[in-house]
Design a protein around this motif. Structure first.
Motif, PDB file in Angstrom:
ATOM      1  N   ILE A  72       0.560   5.166  -7.758  1.00 53.61           N
ATOM      2  CA  ILE A  72       1.540   5.768  -8.307  1.00 53.61           C
ATOM      3  C   ILE A  72       3.052   6.588  -7.565  1.00 53.61           C
ATOM      4  O   ILE A  72       2.471   7.829  -6.689  1.00 53.61           O
ATOM      5  CB  ILE A  72       2.483   6.453  -9.204  1.00 53.61           C
ATOM      6  N   ARG A  73       4.241   6.078  -7.031  1.00 52.24           N
ATOM      7  CA  ARG A  73       4.948   6.655  -6.370  1.00 52.24           C
ATOM      8  C   ARG A  73       5.645   8.084  -7.190  1.00 52.24           C
ATOM      9  O   ARG A  73       6.557   7.717  -7.748  1.00 52.24           O
ATOM     10  CB  ARG A  73       5.908   5.581  -5.290  1.00 52.24           C
ATOM     11  N   VAL A  74       5.822   9.150  -6.061  1.00 51.33           N
ATOM     12  CA  VAL A  74       6.500   9.907  -7.116  1.00 51.33           C
ATOM     13  C   VAL A  74       7.227  10.982  -5.718  1.00 51.33           C
ATOM     14  O   VAL A  74       7.019  11.729  -4.974  1.00 51.33           O
ATOM     15  CB  VAL A  74       5.752  11.298  -7.625  1.00 51.33           C
ATOM     16  N   PRO A  75       8.531  10.221  -5.799  1.00 46.02           N
ATOM     17  CA  PRO A  75       9.292  10.620  -3.875  1.00 46.02           C
ATOM     18  C   PRO A  75       9.427  12.005  -4.589  1.00 46.02           C
ATOM     19  O   PRO A  75       9.519  11.878  -2.638  1.00 46.02           O
ATOM     20  CB  PRO A  75      11.094   9.973  -4.977  1.00 46.02           C
ATOM     21  N   ALA A  76       9.385  12.908  -4.522  1.00 47.62           N
ATOM     22  CA  ALA A  76       9.341  13.766  -4.372  1.00 47.62           C
ATOM     23  C   ALA A  76       8.105  14.902  -4.349  1.00 47.62           C
ATOM     24  O   ALA A  76       8.441  16.061  -3.090  1.00 47.62           O
ATOM     25  CB  ALA A  76      10.658  15.353  -5.390  1.00 47.62           C
ATOM     26  N   LEU A  77       7.022  14.261  -4.317  1.00 48.22           N
ATOM     27  CA  LEU A  77       6.120  15.090  -3.606  1.00 48.22           C
ATOM     28  C   LEU A  77       5.387  13.634  -2.718  1.00 48.22           C
ATOM     29  O   LEU A  77       4.460  14.227  -1.576  1.00 48.22           O
ATOM     30  CB  LEU A  77       5.173  14.396  -4.833  1.00 48.22           C
ATOM     31  N   THR A  78       5.359  12.150  -3.047  1.00 49.01           N
ATOM     32  CA  THR A  78       4.829  11.297  -2.546  1.00 49.01           C
ATOM     33  C   THR A  78       5.761  10.175  -1.246  1.00 49.01           C
ATOM     34  O   THR A  78       4.685  10.251  -0.226  1.00 49.01           O
ATOM     35  CB  THR A  78       3.840  10.249  -2.846  1.00 49.01           C
ATOM     36  N   GLY A  79       6.410  10.934  -1.352  1.00 47.84           N
ATOM     37  CA  GLY A  79       7.374   9.552  -0.331  1.00 47.84           C
ATOM     38  C   GLY A  79       7.500   8.293  -0.681  1.00 47.84           C
ATOM     39  O   GLY A  79       7.730   8.260  -1.839  1.00 47.84           O
ATOM     40  N   ASP A  80       7.681   7.456   0.510  1.00 43.05           N
ATOM     41  CA  ASP A  80       7.814   5.703  -0.303  1.00 43.05           C
ATOM     42  C   ASP A  80       5.825   5.606  -0.288  1.00 43.05           C
ATOM     43  O   ASP A  80       6.468   4.487  -0.758  1.00 43.05           O
ATOM     44  CB  ASP A  80       8.758   5.589   1.252  1.00 43.05           C
ATOM     45  N   GLY A  81       4.999   6.050  -0.759  1.00 37.33           N
ATOM     46  CA  GLY A  81       3.864   5.469  -0.907  1.00 37.33           C
ATOM     47  C   GLY A  81       3.795   6.609  -2.283  1.00 37.33           C
ATOM     48  O   GLY A  81       4.290   6.758  -3.038  1.00 37.33           O
ATOM     49  N   PRO A  82       1.925   6.181  -2.108  1.00 33.64           N
ATOM     50  CA  PRO A  82       1.597   6.654  -3.261  1.00 33.64           C
ATOM     51  C   PRO A  82       1.006   7.225  -3.106  1.00 33.64           C
ATOM     52  O   PRO A  82       0.590   8.185  -2.441  1.00 33.64           O
ATOM     53  CB  PRO A  82       0.564   5.301  -3.995  1.00 33.64           C
ATOM     54  N   ALA A  83       0.547   8.326  -4.149  1.00 29.63           N
ATOM     55  CA  ALA A  83       0.282   9.726  -4.064  1.00 29.63           C
ATOM     56  C   ALA A  83      -1.473   9.361  -3.929  1.00 29.63           C
ATOM     57  O   ALA A  83      -1.846  10.669  -3.122  1.00 29.63           O
ATOM     58  CB  ALA A  83      -0.362   9.619  -5.713  1.00 29.63           C
ATOM     59  N   THR A  84      -1.923   8.525  -3.475  1.00 27.66           N
ATOM     60  CA  THR A  84      -3.649   8.348  -3.150  1.00 27.66           C
ATOM     61  C   THR A  84      -3.632   8.587  -2.182  1.00 27.66           C
ATOM     62  O   THR A  84      -4.116   8.351  -0.989  1.00 27.66           O
ATOM     63  CB  THR A  84      -3.652   6.760  -3.430  1.00 27.66           C
ATOM     64  N   PHE A  85      -2.437   7.679  -1.194  1.00 26.81           N
ATOM     65  CA  PHE A  85      -1.619   7.911  -0.220  1.00 26.81           C
ATOM     66  C   PHE A  85      -1.317   8.864   0.375  1.00 26.81           C
ATOM     67  O   PHE A  85      -0.514   9.702   1.842  1.00 26.81           O
ATOM     68  CB  PHE A  85      -1.485   6.844   0.867  1.00 26.81           C
ATOM     69  N   SER A  86      -1.248  10.319  -0.370  1.00 27.74           N
ATOM     70  CA  SER A  86      -0.147  11.283   0.315  1.00 27.74           C
ATOM     71  C   SER A  86      -0.257  12.519  -0.061  1.00 27.74           C
ATOM     72  O   SER A  86      -1.663  12.994  -1.105  1.00 27.74           O
ATOM     73  CB  SER A  86       0.845  11.616  -1.188  1.00 27.74           C
ATOM     74  N   ARG A  87      -1.204  13.486   1.280  1.00 30.35           N
ATOM     75  CA  ARG A  87      -1.498  14.474   1.735  1.00 30.35           C
ATOM     76  C   ARG A  87      -1.049  15.308   0.776  1.00 30.35           C
ATOM     77  O   ARG A  87      -1.516  16.065   0.485  1.00 30.35           O
ATOM     78  CB  ARG A  87      -1.876  15.016   3.204  1.00 30.35           C
ATOM     79  N   ALA A  88       0.716  15.659   1.103  1.00 34.00           N
ATOM     80  CA  ALA A  88       0.671  16.266  -0.042  1.00 34.00           C
ATOM     81  C   ALA A  88       0.523  16.868  -1.275  1.00 34.00           C
ATOM     82  O   ALA A  88       0.243  17.772  -1.968  1.00 34.00           O
ATOM     83  CB  ALA A  88       2.475  16.315   0.325  1.00 34.00           C
ATOM     84  N   ALA A  89      -0.208  15.156  -1.890  1.00 39.03           N
ATOM     85  CA  ALA A  89      -0.557  15.562  -3.306  1.00 39.03           C
ATOM     86  C   ALA A  89      -2.364  15.050  -3.551  1.00 39.03           C
ATOM     87  O   ALA A  89      -2.125  16.733  -4.047  1.00 39.03           O
ATOM     88  CB  ALA A  89      -0.208  13.634  -3.750  1.00 39.03           C
ATOM     89  N   LEU A  90      -2.665  15.196  -2.147  1.00 36.72           N
ATOM     90  CA  LEU A  90      -4.146  15.697  -2.764  1.00 36.72           C
ATOM     91  C   LEU A  90      -4.472  17.115  -2.278  1.00 36.72           C
ATOM     92  O   LEU A  90      -5.237  17.490  -2.337  1.00 36.72           O
ATOM     93  CB  LEU A  90      -4.775  13.928  -2.318  1.00 36.72           C
TER      94      LEU A  90
END
Length: 494
Positions: free
Chosen positions: A221-239
């Protein structure tokens, strides 16, 4: 370009493959021997407990520390009960009962069932807070819409599963409950500030970490405030930033299936999705349900190539491999020392829990000897085609299955021939056709509704009885049939 075989073997140790059917193919065993972390099992892999135990033993003959994962949530998402429905009510029912000790017992029983068949990683519990009532993919898989309730039942579920020696995997981080689209089909967006995520969606994951969950699954899922344009799975900020640094999780981060459109569609294919997930901080990658040898090797080779060309740091790959090995070692030890199950049988425990979740409005006694009308509905990809409804408990009572938009109230009344009518459905209130049919019947004829899906405040005017089970498990359907007086032999359990 030639692929470094050592890097390929490292890459294989981050992958969960899959295969169809009740027997392991030779390629699945060969890849395990070559380093593959393990396999995810689906309904097509399960015939009965004895067969499943033989299958997992066969997999471990190729790799003794293989991770063997499954989605066994109870309720509407079940692999062990995919032919009949689950013996346990799902999360929404457990949340409605709101007894964390009961939740712990149910998850311990599910864990015992899994451990007895050789499964050591359960891709559960679902800990999303289902704040979007129309959520098409979570719904009754959630403990509820209240954050604190979901958090306390999350902790109980994790403790229960892991007391049986089966690793729990809390999902779907950072929270899939506010979505109105399905990440199997597209990339959903949760456009919420981080402050709202911290107060609404993230506390259950904090509870899972505090309870010692061995794994957490990332959401596509994409959370713009956290993951930008990509999904949480690809987000270093999220993981790495949120889950590891802020919440202190040091276990295995598992991806949701990379074949899903929310991942593969965003990355340009499964192999590239695997690289993006590892680079973001994921450790164990679920490829998906439709997998063959060529796909597994393509993913492993892409990961190896990414290390070679600098897209993925070798230290990050080695870190993922080490975490997966630690999980496998824990599961191997826990499999030997798992606890005894609860005093009640699984069937007794499931029925007892389902009774505590049942909500009955009105007078079911007014609906004696009814015509039961099941409203045909679709199913989510997560659920699959699992049987549901009251039919297994009806005896001589007649049931017909209809599409709400293809039948009228008058036709059903004529078919009833003087009998009352009980409509059985999932999310009856959501579709205009099923809602309208229920309202017309309730206004014109002695009628009742059994709601087996996510509940609502809606009640058709004039309805004689309205039952809410909070899920469509076999146990939940049985207690609804009991309440309607359709089960002649009541099972006397607490």
């Amino acid at each position: 370009m030639s692929i470094d075989r050592g890097l390929r073997r490292l890459a294989l140790r981050t992958l969960l493959a899959a295969f169809p059917g009740p027997s392991a193919p030779d390629w699945g065993l060969d890849l395990l021997a070559d380093g593959l972390a393990g396999h995810t099992l689906f309904g097509t892999n399960v015939s009965d407990p004895a067969q499943l135990a033989q299958l997992t033993a066969r997999l471990r003959s190729a790799r003794p520390d293989a991770l063997i994962a499954i989605d066994e949530e109870g309720g509407d998402v079940t692999r062990l009960g995919h032919r009949t429905g689950s013996a346990y009510p799902g999360n929404a029912a457990l949340g409605a009962a709101d007894d964390p000790e009961l939740t712990r017992q149910v998850y311990a029983a599910m864990g015992d069932d899994l451990a007895a068949t050789g499964v050591n990683l359960n891709l559960a519990p679902t800990v999303d807070v289902n704040t979007a009532a129309e959520n098409p993919i979570i719904g009754t898989r959630s403990f509820g819409a209240d954050t604190a309730l979901v958090a306390r039942h999350t902790a109980a579920a994790v403790a229960g599963l892991q007391s049986a020696g089966v690793a729990a995997c809390a999902k779907h981080f950072p929270g899939h409950g506010a979505t109105v689209t399905d990440s199997h089909l597209e990339l959903p967006t949760v456009d919420a500030p981080l402050e709202l995520l911290r107060s609404r969606d993230l506390p259950p994951f904090a509870a899972a970490v505090a309870a010692g969950a061995r794994a957490v699954m990332s959401a596509h899922i994409r959370v713009p405030a956290l993951t930008g344009d990509g999904p949480a799975t690809f987000s270093r900020a999220a993981l790495e930033g949120l889950l590891r640094s802020e919440y202190g999780f040091d276990g295995v981060i598992v991806t949701d299936a990379l074949e899903m459109r929310g991942a593969a569609g965003a990355a340009g294919g499964i192999p590239k999705a695997a690289v993006a997930a590892l680079a973001a901080g994921a450790d164990l990658l679920c490829i998906g349900a439709v997998v063959d040898r060529e796909l597994v090797l393509a993913v492993a080779d892409e990961v190896a190539a990414a290390v070679g060309d600098g897209r993925l740091e070798l230290v990050r790959l080695e870190q993922a491999v080490a975490r997966n090995a630690e999980l496998a070692a824990w599961a191997a030890h826990a499999r030997v020392t798992r606890s005894a199950g609860p005093e009640l049988t699984s069937q007794e425990l499931g029925i007892s829990a389902a009774r505590r979740a049942l909500l009955v409005d009105g007078e079911p006694a007014a609906l004696a000897d009814p015509l039961v009308v099941q409203l045909i509905s679709g199913y989510s990809i997560a659920e699959g085609k699992v049987p549901w409804g009251l039919r297994p408990f009806l005896g001589e009572v007649e049931q017909i299955d209809v599409v709400a938009s293809e039948v009228t109230a008058d036709e059903l009344i004529e078919r009833a021939g003087g009998r009352p009518i009980v409509l059985v459905g999932r999310r009856v209130h959501e579709a205009a056709a099923s809602r309208g049919l229920a309202e017309k019947l309730a206004a014109a004829w002695p009628s009742g509704v059994v709601e087996l899906g996510w509940p609502s405040a809606w009640r058709p005017e004039g309805v004689r009885a309205f039952l809410v089970t909070h899920g469509a498990s076999l146990a939940s359907c049985r207690v609804a049939a009991e309440a309607l007086g359709l089960v002649t032999e009541r099972q006397d359990v607490p």
